[in-house]
Design a protein around this motif. Sequence first.
Motif, PDB file in Angstrom:
ATOM      1  N   TYR A   1      27.676  41.819  51.049  1.00  0.00           N
ATOM      2  CA  TYR A   1      28.495  42.722  50.251  1.00  0.00           C
ATOM      3  C   TYR A   1      28.573  42.247  48.805  1.00  0.00           C
ATOM      4  O   TYR A   1      28.647  41.052  48.535  1.00  0.00           O
ATOM      5  CB  TYR A   1      29.916  42.796  50.828  1.00  0.00           C
ATOM      6  CG  TYR A   1      29.959  43.382  52.228  1.00  0.00           C
ATOM      7  CD1 TYR A   1      29.987  44.746  52.428  1.00  0.00           C
ATOM      8  CD2 TYR A   1      29.971  42.544  53.343  1.00  0.00           C
ATOM      9  CE1 TYR A   1      30.031  45.279  53.709  1.00  0.00           C
ATOM     10  CE2 TYR A   1      30.014  43.063  54.624  1.00  0.00           C
ATOM     11  CZ  TYR A   1      30.049  44.429  54.800  1.00  0.00           C
ATOM     12  OH  TYR A   1      30.089  44.940  56.064  1.00  0.00           O
ATOM     13  N   GLY A   2      28.582  43.182  47.889  1.00  0.00           N
ATOM     14  CA  GLY A   2      28.728  42.868  46.475  1.00  0.00           C
ATOM     15  C   GLY A   2      30.168  42.999  46.031  1.00  0.00           C
ATOM     16  O   GLY A   2      31.036  43.428  46.806  1.00  0.00           O
ATOM     17  N   PRO A   3      30.457  42.653  44.778  1.00  0.00           N
ATOM     18  CA  PRO A   3      31.835  42.724  44.274  1.00  0.00           C
ATOM     19  C   PRO A   3      32.456  44.110  44.365  1.00  0.00           C
ATOM     20  O   PRO A   3      33.671  44.232  44.489  1.00  0.00           O
ATOM     21  CB  PRO A   3      31.685  42.283  42.812  1.00  0.00           C
ATOM     22  CG  PRO A   3      30.443  41.443  42.799  1.00  0.00           C
ATOM     23  CD  PRO A   3      29.533  42.061  43.813  1.00  0.00           C
ATOM     24  N   ALA A   4      31.639  45.164  44.313  1.00  0.00           N
ATOM     25  CA  ALA A   4      32.185  46.524  44.396  1.00  0.00           C
ATOM     26  C   ALA A   4      32.857  46.782  45.740  1.00  0.00           C
ATOM     27  O   ALA A   4      33.672  47.703  45.864  1.00  0.00           O
ATOM     28  CB  ALA A   4      31.074  47.547  44.160  1.00  0.00           C
ATOM     29  N   SER A   5      32.545  45.961  46.743  1.00  0.00           N
ATOM     30  CA  SER A   5      33.136  46.153  48.072  1.00  0.00           C
ATOM     31  C   SER A   5      34.639  45.913  48.068  1.00  0.00           C
ATOM     32  O   SER A   5      35.340  46.357  48.980  1.00  0.00           O
ATOM     33  CB  SER A   5      32.469  45.208  49.075  1.00  0.00           C
ATOM     34  OG  SER A   5      31.084  45.472  49.170  1.00  0.00           O
ATOM     35  N   PHE A   6      35.142  45.217  47.065  1.00  0.00           N
ATOM     36  CA  PHE A   6      36.585  44.998  46.990  1.00  0.00           C
ATOM     37  C   PHE A   6      37.333  46.311  46.773  1.00  0.00           C
ATOM     38  O   PHE A   6      38.528  46.391  47.042  1.00  0.00           O
ATOM     39  CB  PHE A   6      36.921  44.029  45.847  1.00  0.00           C
ATOM     40  CG  PHE A   6      36.493  42.614  46.114  1.00  0.00           C
ATOM     41  CD1 PHE A   6      37.127  41.860  47.090  1.00  0.00           C
ATOM     42  CD2 PHE A   6      35.456  42.045  45.405  1.00  0.00           C
ATOM     43  CE1 PHE A   6      36.735  40.558  47.340  1.00  0.00           C
ATOM     44  CE2 PHE A   6      35.058  40.731  45.642  1.00  0.00           C
ATOM     45  CZ  PHE A   6      35.696  39.995  46.616  1.00  0.00           C
ATOM     46  N   MET A   7      36.657  47.324  46.292  1.00  0.00           N
ATOM     47  CA  MET A   7      37.276  48.622  46.058  1.00  0.00           C
ATOM     48  C   MET A   7      36.935  49.625  47.167  1.00  0.00           C
ATOM     49  O   MET A   7      37.120  50.819  47.004  1.00  0.00           O
ATOM     50  CB  MET A   7      36.817  49.190  44.713  1.00  0.00           C
ATOM     51  CG  MET A   7      37.139  48.310  43.519  1.00  0.00           C
ATOM     52  SD  MET A   7      38.921  48.150  43.229  1.00  0.00           S
ATOM     53  CE  MET A   7      39.136  46.364  43.475  1.00  0.00           C
TER      54      MET A   7
ATOM     55  N   ARG B   1      34.755  36.291  50.994  1.00  0.00           N
ATOM     56  CA  ARG B   1      35.778  35.278  50.698  1.00  0.00           C
ATOM     57  C   ARG B   1      35.429  34.459  49.462  1.00  0.00           C
ATOM     58  O   ARG B   1      36.230  34.306  48.547  1.00  0.00           O
ATOM     59  CB  ARG B   1      35.988  34.375  51.910  1.00  0.00           C
ATOM     60  CG  ARG B   1      37.124  33.377  51.751  1.00  0.00           C
ATOM     61  CD  ARG B   1      37.553  32.827  53.094  1.00  0.00           C
ATOM     62  NE  ARG B   1      38.095  33.882  53.919  1.00  0.00           N
ATOM     63  CZ  ARG B   1      37.735  34.112  55.187  1.00  0.00           C
ATOM     64  NH1 ARG B   1      36.800  33.367  55.749  1.00  0.00           N
ATOM     65  NH2 ARG B   1      38.270  35.099  55.863  1.00  0.00           N
ATOM     66  N   GLN B   2      34.228  33.900  49.433  1.00  0.00           N
ATOM     67  CA  GLN B   2      33.866  33.053  48.299  1.00  0.00           C
ATOM     68  C   GLN B   2      33.740  33.878  47.013  1.00  0.00           C
ATOM     69  O   GLN B   2      34.145  33.433  45.943  1.00  0.00           O
ATOM     70  CB  GLN B   2      32.550  32.326  48.595  1.00  0.00           C
ATOM     71  CG  GLN B   2      32.268  31.146  47.685  1.00  0.00           C
ATOM     72  CD  GLN B   2      33.088  29.924  48.045  1.00  0.00           C
ATOM     73  OE1 GLN B   2      33.737  29.892  49.080  1.00  0.00           O
ATOM     74  NE2 GLN B   2      33.076  28.928  47.187  1.00  0.00           N
ATOM     75  N   THR B   3      33.189  35.074  47.123  1.00  0.00           N
ATOM     76  CA  THR B   3      33.093  35.936  45.945  1.00  0.00           C
ATOM     77  C   THR B   3      34.489  36.292  45.424  1.00  0.00           C
ATOM     78  O   THR B   3      34.733  36.277  44.213  1.00  0.00           O
ATOM     79  CB  THR B   3      32.322  37.220  46.287  1.00  0.00           C
ATOM     80  OG1 THR B   3      31.017  36.868  46.754  1.00  0.00           O
ATOM     81  CG2 THR B   3      32.195  38.125  45.077  1.00  0.00           C
ATOM     82  N   GLY B   4      35.398  36.617  46.336  1.00  0.00           N
ATOM     83  CA  GLY B   4      36.762  36.944  45.929  1.00  0.00           C
ATOM     84  C   GLY B   4      37.472  35.774  45.285  1.00  0.00           C
ATOM     85  O   GLY B   4      38.145  35.928  44.255  1.00  0.00           O
ATOM     86  N   MET B   5      37.329  34.583  45.875  1.00  0.00           N
ATOM     87  CA  MET B   5      37.942  33.398  45.294  1.00  0.00           C
ATOM     88  C   MET B   5      37.391  33.137  43.891  1.00  0.00           C
ATOM     89  O   MET B   5      38.121  32.792  42.967  1.00  0.00           O
ATOM     90  CB  MET B   5      37.681  32.188  46.191  1.00  0.00           C
ATOM     91  CG  MET B   5      38.265  32.279  47.585  1.00  0.00           C
ATOM     92  SD  MET B   5      40.039  32.073  47.633  1.00  0.00           S
ATOM     93  CE  MET B   5      40.176  30.346  47.244  1.00  0.00           C
ATOM     94  N   SER B   6      36.086  33.294  43.760  1.00  0.00           N
ATOM     95  CA  SER B   6      35.454  33.036  42.469  1.00  0.00           C
ATOM     96  C   SER B   6      35.877  34.061  41.424  1.00  0.00           C
ATOM     97  O   SER B   6      36.102  33.724  40.261  1.00  0.00           O
ATOM     98  CB  SER B   6      33.931  33.033  42.620  1.00  0.00           C
ATOM     99  OG  SER B   6      33.531  32.020  43.503  1.00  0.00           O
ATOM    100  N   PHE B   7      35.982  35.319  41.839  1.00  0.00           N
ATOM    101  CA  PHE B   7      36.418  36.356  40.902  1.00  0.00           C
ATOM    102  C   PHE B   7      37.848  36.103  40.445  1.00  0.00           C
ATOM    103  O   PHE B   7      38.169  36.231  39.255  1.00  0.00           O
ATOM    104  CB  PHE B   7      36.306  37.731  41.563  1.00  0.00           C
ATOM    105  CG  PHE B   7      36.741  38.858  40.670  1.00  0.00           C
ATOM    106  CD1 PHE B   7      35.943  39.270  39.621  1.00  0.00           C
ATOM    107  CD2 PHE B   7      37.951  39.497  40.875  1.00  0.00           C
ATOM    108  CE1 PHE B   7      36.347  40.310  38.779  1.00  0.00           C
ATOM    109  CE2 PHE B   7      38.369  40.525  40.058  1.00  0.00           C
ATOM    110  CZ  PHE B   7      37.556  40.938  39.006  1.00  0.00           C
ATOM    111  N   ALA B   8      38.720  35.733  41.385  1.00  0.00           N
ATOM    112  CA  ALA B   8      40.104  35.430  41.018  1.00  0.00           C
ATOM    113  C   ALA B   8      40.166  34.217  40.101  1.00  0.00           C
ATOM    114  O   ALA B   8      40.938  34.187  39.130  1.00  0.00           O
ATOM    115  CB  ALA B   8      40.937  35.191  42.286  1.00  0.00           C
TER     116      ALA B   8
END
Length: 567
Positions: free
Chosen positions: A343-349, A475-482
């Motif tokens: 999943y890419g960052p757009a998946s957060f939305m 998880r890791q992408t979300g942590m890194s984005f935050a």
Amino acid sequence: MEREDARSTEGLLPNHDGAELMDELIQQVDAVGGFQKLFNGLFNFCAVAVGVTSVYTLVLAMEVPDHWCYVPGRASTNFNPSEWKNLTLPRGRGSEENNAYSKCEMYNLTGPMIWARNTSGVNVTSCQYGWEYDRRWFSRTVPSQENWVCDKSLYVTNTFVATQIGEAVGTISFGHMSDTIGRRPVFLLALTLLIVGRGLSVVAAPHYYLYLVTVFIGHSSLSSLCFAATTTGIELSSAESRARVVMLQSLGWTGGMCLVPLVAWLTGDWVSFVLLPLFPAVAILICAQSLFPESPRWLASGGKILRCMRSLRYIARINKQLLPASAEDTLRNFAEQSKGVVYGPASFMSSVRLATNTVLLVICWMLNAASYIILLLNVNNMSGNPYYNFFWQSAVEFPAGFAAKWLSDRLGRRSTHTVTFLVVGVSCFGVTRIVNKPSLHDLSTAVVIFIKFCITITNFVCYLQAMEIFPTCLRQTGMSFANLAGNVASVLAPYVVYLGSHLNQKYPYIVLGSMASLGTIATAFLPETLNRKLPDNIKDAKYFGLNQKFWSFFQEASADPQRMRVN
């Protein structure tokens, strides 16, 4: 040891969701066994402590000692240093305070004029022969070695800007890589870059732009190293142990910060105290080759069943356990539910619930990061021993880490985060009433230390909530984005501190109190994660916390999407 066939179907029910399937399989190999203790002790404590020490020695290495123009000729006179300064240096010019000697200017004197001790009407010029430095605390720092003072004073500021940029770029790059190529390779690469960057900075200092590159490299990896180790530790642990893993990482971070002034004090020379922590870092890198397996949860969510089985067998062997005969079928069922999608960052939305949780977490992370940096940089306004100042700012995080673990396990993550932010806000607005009163200096110092204590708790809980709310595939992408958002917010921290040092000491605390008030509101709407199943995929995250009542402390553990639809 139990027989494999006796455990082949224990607890692995076909109608369980992905999170429960993986959690129960991890339990089969012992989620609190010897491997987890070894892994967390070595990588979530020792590696984090060594990494933090290696990176944050830069703060003291960039210390700008008290300095003044070097004026040759005193050796041929009988003047003592104080008398020579009085004859050759002007006082109280420009931004110099308290009628102190100028740091960047000298009298344009000739020999006879010095002997006449007459400086009235003498022209003032910039330092012509270099600088002398106060070596009471440090025998050598980067600025004193390279004369990064006066017209080159921005070199120091630009160096810290390079660290922030490096951390921001590194965390978002490595974070997405960790969710695509795995936790293990990112950990190994991050630790390697940290060692190379910090090591090369020693020889690159005479070449300013090359030095900025080495600083950028060395600081691009610390957060990713910590995230990779802590994420893997959490994904290998039971729900009851997740806060313990984060607490261990927090203690490692604090221990590393406390080691920074100790290492610097032992050597006093920036080259020595920058290189010294790299030796244990190399040893940990060697150990990681065999003791840092890839996360089975990440492997399974990506459909890498055979590699996941090898990783689970390795852990089970160290824990003296056996995998159930149905383990491979369980993993395939789990992988089918996870779909093996990257999943890419757009998946957060991708859903309202996940988007809301993401936005709230990012806001909280930005507030925590900026508050931490403001308090840390505000120490620079303190006089006295720089080793003590740095140490006590760091040491207060030890009891805060234990308090955060205890409170988050008993009151819940959300309640602890919200109430502590509220306490920070009240304390900050309260200290504005006394910070400008010299007679109440001790009281205001104690309140500020208490604020740092509370901010450490909110940072701990925010980190833990992010680990538990973001799904495994993100998880890791979300942590890194935050963390990237936190780095961006922290860029403003020096300007907030500037308000306090140049306008009014209470302004930083007004800003901190306002941010804490916003944090109180934002954290109140995050879902409670205490004793809940980790969301493993987008489907889990879509419903995570949807059925929780707002006015409640504890929530019943469940990751069943059907049950989560109930309001």
